[in-house]
Scaffold this active site. Sequence first.
Site, mmCIF file in Angstrom:
data_model
loop_
_atom_site.group_PDB
_atom_site.id
_atom_site.type_symbol
_atom_site.label_atom_id
_atom_site.label_comp_id
_atom_site.label_asym_id
_atom_site.label_seq_id
_atom_site.Cartn_x
_atom_site.Cartn_y
_atom_site.Cartn_z
ATOM 1 N N GLY A 31 0.806 -1.219 0.000
ATOM 2 C CA GLY A 31 0.000 0.000 0.000
ATOM 3 C C GLY A 31 0.836 1.264 0.000
ATOM 4 O O GLY A 31 2.023 1.235 -0.300
ATOM 5 N N HIS A 37 4.268 1.733 -7.989
ATOM 6 C CA HIS A 37 3.218 0.710 -7.968
ATOM 7 C C HIS A 37 2.340 0.824 -9.227
ATOM 8 O O HIS A 37 1.938 -0.178 -9.805
ATOM 9 C CB HIS A 37 2.323 0.880 -6.739
ATOM 10 C CG HIS A 37 3.033 0.727 -5.421
ATOM 11 N ND1 HIS A 37 3.220 1.779 -4.555
ATOM 12 C CD2 HIS A 37 3.598 -0.346 -4.821
ATOM 13 C CE1 HIS A 37 3.852 1.366 -3.478
ATOM 14 N NE2 HIS A 37 4.100 0.070 -3.608
ATOM 15 N N GLN A 61 7.655 -9.665 7.647
ATOM 16 C CA GLN A 61 8.880 -9.205 6.992
ATOM 17 C C GLN A 61 9.505 -7.993 7.682
ATOM 18 O O GLN A 61 10.463 -7.428 7.175
ATOM 19 C CB GLN A 61 8.644 -8.936 5.505
ATOM 20 C CG GLN A 61 7.762 -7.752 5.189
ATOM 21 C CD GLN A 61 7.400 -7.702 3.714
ATOM 22 O OE1 GLN A 61 6.681 -8.566 3.208
ATOM 23 N NE2 GLN A 61 7.901 -6.711 3.002
ATOM 24 N N LYS A 149 13.275 -2.049 -8.275
ATOM 25 C CA LYS A 149 13.800 -1.306 -7.128
ATOM 26 C C LYS A 149 14.212 -2.258 -5.992
ATOM 27 O O LYS A 149 15.224 -2.064 -5.340
ATOM 28 C CB LYS A 149 12.742 -0.334 -6.624
ATOM 29 C CG LYS A 149 13.303 0.592 -5.604
ATOM 30 C CD LYS A 149 12.248 1.245 -4.778
ATOM 31 C CE LYS A 149 12.795 1.384 -3.389
ATOM 32 N NZ LYS A 149 12.004 0.652 -2.424
HETATM 33 P P1 AMP Z 1 5.933 -2.396 -1.597
HETATM 34 O O1 AMP Z 1 4.557 -1.830 -1.478
HETATM 35 O O2 AMP Z 1 7.016 -1.463 -1.167
HETATM 36 O O3 AMP Z 1 6.040 -3.768 -0.979
HETATM 37 O O4 AMP Z 1 6.160 -2.602 -3.147
HETATM 38 C C1 AMP Z 1 5.287 -3.367 -3.940
HETATM 39 C C2 AMP Z 1 5.911 -3.584 -5.280
HETATM 40 O O5 AMP Z 1 6.149 -2.320 -5.906
HETATM 41 C C3 AMP Z 1 7.287 -4.288 -5.191
HETATM 42 O O6 AMP Z 1 7.391 -5.222 -6.251
HETATM 43 C C4 AMP Z 1 8.255 -3.157 -5.366
HETATM 44 O O7 AMP Z 1 9.489 -3.554 -5.914
HETATM 45 C C5 AMP Z 1 7.490 -2.267 -6.331
HETATM 46 N N1 AMP Z 1 8.021 -0.906 -6.266
HETATM 47 C C6 AMP Z 1 8.190 -0.149 -5.154
HETATM 48 N N2 AMP Z 1 8.777 1.024 -5.469
HETATM 49 C C7 AMP Z 1 8.976 1.011 -6.808
HETATM 50 C C8 AMP Z 1 9.537 1.919 -7.741
HETATM 51 N N3 AMP Z 1 10.031 3.097 -7.364
HETATM 52 N N4 AMP Z 1 9.577 1.561 -9.047
HETATM 53 C C9 AMP Z 1 9.083 0.359 -9.451
HETATM 54 N N5 AMP Z 1 8.539 -0.545 -8.618
HETATM 55 C C10 AMP Z 1 8.479 -0.234 -7.313
#
Ligand code: AMP
Length: 281
Positions: A31, A37, A61, A149
């Site tokens: 989120g 995202h 995690q 990332k």
């Molecule tokens: P998170 O909500 O941080 O767990 O991220 C969910 C997904 O979004 C994961 O696969 C992350 O690698 C991806 N994500 C987060 N930040 C970025 C970004 N700046 N560029 C591309 N994908 C991202």
Amino acid sequence: MRIIRGVVEMQKCCLALKRRKISIGFVPTMGALHEGHLSLIRSAKKENDSTCVSIFVNPAQFGPAEDFKRYPRPILNDCAVCKKEKVDFLFFPAREQMYAKGFRSHVEVEELSDMLCGARRGGHFRGVATVVAKLFNIVQPDRAYFGQKDFQQTVILRRMTADLNFPVTIRVLPTVREKHGLAMSSRNAYLSEQEREDALFLSASLREAAAMIKAGERHSGAITRRMRQILCSRKLMNVEYLAIVNPVTLAPVKRIAGGEAIVLAARAGKTRLIDNMLIAI
Ligand code: AMP
């Protein structure tokens, strides 16, 4: 858009889609959705008949001293964003849905989980692998979308998907950055103005590495030394690791030949930031 909070309901819904041969693109998130995202969601929409986004701040995690409690949870805004993107299913389970009383099973991706970020965040990747395996079993996606990332995460999840024969195609999409290069992250919200300025040096050091490589440098040591100099010129910046690694095994590479990854983690004040770049020669 249908918002689903129950594991069984989500699973039933996805099974029904599969029976009707409707492909499912899946974007797992915690989120606080941003453009990073959104790029995953848009690719999922483009490449599949239906799209499912999950929002679950996964306690497994986070270490005991980490930011689980203060992690941003703007759920109403996230719902609106998903609706606007025409997501079909938003899976937003409660903690007890994902980790019922008596929960005892985990997925461990050996070695890869203990390196780099894993060396500093004991149990982090076990938590990630376990929740993604559960989500794969619940959503049964054809394709799942992850961001470059979180490079180590993509390496570990590719390994897990192959090792455990999940019938899922892993799609990894480029890092989306803010105007001056900072990789977008839900955690950027924690940064003070000064820290945000210092955080720009992560991507700046990667750009310098790319320039050195373009100019012919092939020695990892020379590249990482220069990057370290750039990062350490900032008062608030503390480098946790900086390495050039094989993109499958994560083993350090001395001489680059193309395809390796430059990976780094640093703290700007109290906020831990990561960034990386795949080497193109
Ligand atoms: P998170 O909500 O941080 O767990 O991220 C969910 C997904 O979004 C994961 O696969 C992350 O690698 C991806 N994500 C987060 N930040 C970025 C970004 N700046 N560029 C591309 N994908 C991202």
